[in-house]
Design a protein around this motif. Structure first.
Motif, PDB file in Angstrom:
ATOM      1  N   SER A   5       0.807  -1.220   0.000  1.00  0.00           N
ATOM      2  CA  SER A   5       0.000   0.000   0.000  1.00  0.00           C
ATOM      3  C   SER A   5       0.838   1.267   0.000  1.00  0.00           C
ATOM      4  O   SER A   5       0.307   2.350  -0.109  1.00  0.00           O
ATOM      5  CB  SER A   5      -0.924   0.022   1.229  1.00  0.00           C
ATOM      6  N   LEU A   6       2.156   1.137   0.104  1.00  0.00           N
ATOM      7  CA  LEU A   6       3.031   2.292   0.144  1.00  0.00           C
ATOM      8  C   LEU A   6       4.158   2.159  -0.863  1.00  0.00           C
ATOM      9  O   LEU A   6       4.584   1.064  -1.187  1.00  0.00           O
ATOM     10  CB  LEU A   6       3.695   2.434   1.527  1.00  0.00           C
ATOM     11  N   TYR A  27       1.697   7.872  -0.144  1.00  0.00           N
ATOM     12  CA  TYR A  27       0.377   7.352   0.157  1.00  0.00           C
ATOM     13  C   TYR A  27      -0.643   7.817  -0.885  1.00  0.00           C
ATOM     14  O   TYR A  27      -0.487   8.881  -1.479  1.00  0.00           O
ATOM     15  CB  TYR A  27      -0.122   7.871   1.516  1.00  0.00           C
ATOM     16  N   GLY A 190      -3.757   4.737   4.476  1.00  0.00           N
ATOM     17  CA  GLY A 190      -3.111   6.020   4.210  1.00  0.00           C
ATOM     18  C   GLY A 190      -2.361   6.601   5.377  1.00  0.00           C
ATOM     19  O   GLY A 190      -2.273   7.831   5.511  1.00  0.00           O
TER      20      GLY A 190
END
Length: 241
Positions: A5-6, A27, A190
């Motif tokens: 996710s990053l 993010y 996030g």
């Protein structure tokens, strides 16, 4: 795990070696509670509990990694000596993390807190996810270990504090780079965007400056951190498609 996710870049924290190492994160950006709600698998009002462990996440191995889990925050399993762990490519770090001269060049320091669920704001869909609804009880929240590294958009989770957490769930097989957590793990969406602080009077304040309103059609808060209520968050969650 976090690299899914990053996009992470390791960079020097200072010439003396005394400052925490800096990590840059790319993010996805959420500007409303509605967009955050759409991105998250679940959202919970929680009381943050004790640290159950710390570990430097190297991405792991889908077939298992690093030995048996441990609950000790001081003694974690040794790193897997295999040059292919976490990437499938010999000699390369986990996806999304670039090398450097830091001990964290090939992994991301993480800290894991036990948290007590006080109310469920967004219930994970049991049909779509193939899981049972999350009951009131406890869950484990993962976060960047800000005692080890500095990252813009990441701040500490403090034991004893009250928060709302918008997060994605990782099952045991989905976080092979983490051994101190043997079951499900919830990661804020996030970074700080998925964390909102709950004050003693019940006001809920966003940590991230990017969050400006409840929905695209709601008036945007022009100064200070966006502030709302638990009831308002639940109403937005009820409208999730």
């Amino acid at each position: 795990m976090v690299a899914t996710s990053l996009s992470l870049t390791s960079c020097s924290g200072g010439s003396t070696g005394e400052s925490p190492h800096n990590i840059e994160a790319d993010y996805a950006t959420y500007d409303t509670i509605a967009s955050l709600t759409q991105a998250a698998e679940g959202a919970f009002q929680v009381k943050v509990g004790q640290v159950v462990g710390r570990e430097c996440d190297d991405g792991g191995d889908a077939k298992g990694h690093g030995g048996e889990p441990t609950d000790s925050p001081e003694e974690g399993p040794e790193d897997d000596p295999s040059p292919t762990a976490g990437t499938g490519t010999p000699g390369t770090p986990p996806a999304g993390i670039e090398g450097g001269d830091s001990p964290y060049a090939n992994c991301l320091p993480m800290v894991f807190h036990k948290a007590t669920i006080e109310s469920v704001i967004l219930q994970p869909n049991p049909v779509a996810r193939g899981t049972k609804p999350v009951p009131l009880g406890e869950l484990i929240i993962g976060n960047v270990d800000t005692e080890a590294v500095q990252m813009e958009g990441a701040s500490p989770i403090v034991p004893g504090s009250y928060m709302v957490v918008y997060a994605d769930k990782l099952t045991n097989t989905e976080h092979p780079g983490i051994n101190v957590v043997s079951g499900d793990l919830w990661m804020p969406v996030g970074g700080d965007q998925g964390l909102l602080d709950v004050a003693a009077g019940g006001a809920v304040k966003a940590r991230a400056a990017s969050i400006k309103s409840l929905t695209d059609s709601s008036p945007a808060q022009r100064s200070g951190r966006f502030t709302t209520s638990i009831d308002a968050l639940k109403k937005v969650a009820e409208a999730k498609s």
